[in-house]
Design a protein around this motif. Structure first.
Motif, PDB file in Angstrom:
ATOM      1  N   PHE A   1      -3.443   1.151   2.230  1.00 56.56           N
ATOM      2  CA  PHE A   1      -2.478   2.061   1.584  1.00 56.56           C
ATOM      3  C   PHE A   1      -1.368   1.316   0.788  1.00 56.56           C
ATOM      4  O   PHE A   1      -0.997   1.582  -0.187  1.00 56.56           O
ATOM      5  CB  PHE A   1      -2.141   2.943   2.507  1.00 56.56           C
ATOM      6  CG  PHE A   1      -1.121   4.103   1.918  1.00 56.56           C
ATOM      7  CD1 PHE A   1      -1.351   5.335   1.835  1.00 56.56           C
ATOM      8  CD2 PHE A   1       0.360   3.804   1.822  1.00 56.56           C
ATOM      9  CE1 PHE A   1      -0.684   6.326   1.057  1.00 56.56           C
ATOM     10  CE2 PHE A   1       1.185   4.811   1.296  1.00 56.56           C
ATOM     11  CZ  PHE A   1       0.583   6.040   0.929  1.00 56.56           C
TER      12      PHE A   1
ATOM     13  N   LYS B   1      -6.022   0.452   7.770  1.00 53.21           N
ATOM     14  CA  LYS B   1      -5.646   1.537   6.787  1.00 53.21           C
ATOM     15  C   LYS B   1      -4.225   1.633   6.221  1.00 53.21           C
ATOM     16  O   LYS B   1      -4.344   1.921   5.230  1.00 53.21           O
ATOM     17  CB  LYS B   1      -5.969   2.927   7.505  1.00 53.21           C
ATOM     18  CG  LYS B   1      -7.540   3.077   8.015  1.00 53.21           C
ATOM     19  CD  LYS B   1      -7.546   4.592   8.569  1.00 53.21           C
ATOM     20  CE  LYS B   1      -9.210   4.544   8.664  1.00 53.21           C
ATOM     21  NZ  LYS B   1      -9.473   6.108   9.205  1.00 53.21           N
TER      22      LYS B   1
ATOM     23  N   THR C   1       1.061  14.862  -0.902  1.00 50.76           N
ATOM     24  CA  THR C   1       0.582  16.034  -0.232  1.00 50.76           C
ATOM     25  C   THR C   1       1.851  16.684   0.387  1.00 50.76           C
ATOM     26  O   THR C   1       2.874  16.190   0.357  1.00 50.76           O
ATOM     27  CB  THR C   1      -0.434  15.715   0.870  1.00 50.76           C
ATOM     28  OG1 THR C   1       0.378  15.049   1.700  1.00 50.76           O
ATOM     29  CG2 THR C   1      -1.387  14.879   0.317  1.00 50.76           C
TER      30      THR C   1
ATOM     31  N   HIS D   1       1.056  11.890   7.179  1.00 48.27           N
ATOM     32  CA  HIS D   1      -0.066  11.175   7.735  1.00 48.27           C
ATOM     33  C   HIS D   1       0.667  10.143   8.308  1.00 48.27           C
ATOM     34  O   HIS D   1       1.514   9.311   7.922  1.00 48.27           O
ATOM     35  CB  HIS D   1      -0.816  10.822   6.580  1.00 48.27           C
ATOM     36  CG  HIS D   1      -1.061  12.108   5.376  1.00 48.27           C
ATOM     37  ND1 HIS D   1      -2.246  12.823   5.828  1.00 48.27           N
ATOM     38  CD2 HIS D   1      -0.598  12.393   4.221  1.00 48.27           C
ATOM     39  CE1 HIS D   1      -2.280  13.674   4.952  1.00 48.27           C
ATOM     40  NE2 HIS D   1      -1.479  13.397   4.004  1.00 48.27           N
TER      41      HIS D   1
ATOM     42  N   CYS E   1       3.820  11.066   3.317  1.00 52.01           N
ATOM     43  CA  CYS E   1       3.041  12.205   2.820  1.00 52.01           C
ATOM     44  C   CYS E   1       2.095  12.118   1.605  1.00 52.01           C
ATOM     45  O   CYS E   1       1.728  13.028   0.989  1.00 52.01           O
ATOM     46  CB  CYS E   1       4.172  13.229   2.735  1.00 52.01           C
ATOM     47  SG  CYS E   1       5.247  12.638   1.276  1.00 52.01           S
TER      48      CYS E   1
ATOM     49  N   GLN F   1      -1.739  10.378   0.414  1.00 56.99           N
ATOM     50  CA  GLN F   1      -2.931  10.046   0.917  1.00 56.99           C
ATOM     51  C   GLN F   1      -3.900   9.455  -0.157  1.00 56.99           C
ATOM     52  O   GLN F   1      -3.616   9.693  -1.492  1.00 56.99           O
ATOM     53  CB  GLN F   1      -3.776  11.439   1.101  1.00 56.99           C
ATOM     54  CG  GLN F   1      -4.677  11.414   1.966  1.00 56.99           C
ATOM     55  CD  GLN F   1      -5.220  12.703   2.730  1.00 56.99           C
ATOM     56  OE1 GLN F   1      -5.052  13.733   2.057  1.00 56.99           O
ATOM     57  NE2 GLN F   1      -6.183  12.768   3.743  1.00 56.99           N
TER      58      GLN F   1
END
Length: 362
Positions: A209, A205, A195, A199, A184, A186
């Motif tokens: 992260f 990606k 957030t 996600h 959650c 970003q």
């Protein structure tokens, strides 16, 4: 001489609840509602003014309940700074001559550290979701560990985070080199922003992260398969959900259990997940008994905490309970406060007992 002694004894008696919290917070609103119904002397102090407590001369007559402060940032990279400020404040509170603490600041402090809390539970024989007591500084270290130990699924959490801040569920299939991450948070300009929605990241990606997340102090845990159930909500008929439980233990007794349902791996309710009454799970009596026993024993590891919230999963098939984590300030259950306010009424009952013992000199 005798009269002065009586006055001195009276000065040490606990007569008042002092709540340290956040103005407008639902915890304050519904705790105050329970206080008013009980007719107990009460005072509120906002975290913005807590240093003024040092000047008070009547703290021996107060039992203090400490709610969490409001973080002024949703950037996960600020977690260490914010947590260190909170730790300093908790240390400051231990130096004040309060009559009693509802939850002791030093134990609140220990539960803020997921790693330290988990170590204590393991030492006391409490079943917990399996942690890896090893730190990973970048994604390839973690993926290499998972490949070598044949772990396909793990949870990664900042050690000091709360409210699912930065919590990430990682799936890795080495034979296909497939990486999927649910979170959650970003990533924005090399910073992680917490957030209120989920996600899903894949491959590069997800790796990008992870490389930022692992720069924080994180604990990595085995992803246990959770039990599932069907929601009876009219909007979700015949839908299958994974669930875990928020269990409130207060003074050695379970006062509330709330199942949290989700289609994905993260069940926190502020992510628009579902909750149902506990009895709708229709668990076997033996499962409920074991769940309660484990939670009460876990809470007993912290005898200076009158109230703790535990996140617990029941493993798929075996239905064996595992403690995910503990929270010394996890007592706000919206379904409870909007209903019978059981949790806060029980806290007032416990506080009233502490006051009574104080008046009797016990």
């Amino acid at each position: 001489m005798g009269r002065r002694n009586l006055d001195e004894c009276d000065a040490d008696r606990i007569k008042k609840i002092l709540l340290l919290g956040v103005e407008g917070d639902k915890r304050k609103i519904y705790f105050e509602k329970a206080v008013c119904e009980a007719g107990i002397d009460y005072e509120f102090c906002d975290w913005n003014n807590f240093l003024l407590l040092e000047k008070r001369k009547d703290l021996k007559q107060c039992i203090i309940k400490i709610d969490a402060p409001k973080w002024d940032s949703s950037i996960l990279n600020d977690l260490d700074k914010l947590t260190n400020q909170y730790k300093k404040a908790l240390f400051t509170l231990t130096e004040q001559p309060f009559g009693a603490y509802f939850n002791h600041p030093m134990d609140i402090l220990e539960l803020l550290d997921k790693r330290k809390c988990k170590q204590k539970l393991i030492q006391n024989g409490i079943p917990v979701t399996k942690p890896i007591f090893h730190t990973f500084s970048k994604s390839d270290e973690l993926l290499s560990f998972m490949r070598g130990n044949q772990w396909r699924q793990v949870f990664i959490k900042p050690v000091t985070g709360s409210g699912a801040a930065g919590v990430s569920a990682l799936r890795f299939v080495p034979t296909k080199n497939k990486i999927v991450l649910y979170t959650c948070a970003q990533l924005f300009e090399n910073k992680l922003i917490n957030t209120k929605r989920m996600h899903r990241l894949e491959q590069d990606k997800a790796v990008e992260f992870l490389d930022v997340l692992l720069k924080l102090d994180c604990i990595v845990e085995k992803w246990h398969r959770k039990s599932s159930c069907q929601s009876k909500d009219n909007d979700y008929i015949d839908n299958q959900y994974y669930f875990d439980l928020r269990v409130i233990v207060q003074d050695g007794r379970i006062d509330y259990i709330l199942p949290r349902l989700s289609k994905g791996p993260i069940t926190n309710l502020h992510l628009n997940n579902l909750s149902i009454p506990f009895n709708e799970l229709n668990l076997k009596t033996s499962v409920v008994d074991e769940l309660c026993d484990v939670c009460i024993k876990a809470a007993a590891c912290y005898p200076r905490l009158n109230s703790v919230g535990l996140d617990v999963l029941l493993e798929k098939d075996s239905e064996k309970p595992y403690i995910i984590e503990m929270n010394a300030q996890g007592d706000l259950m919206h379904k409870d406060v909007y209903g019978d306010n059981i949790i806060y009424k029980r806290q007032i009952e416990l506080i009233n007992n502490i006051m009574l013992k104080s008046s009797l000199g016990l």
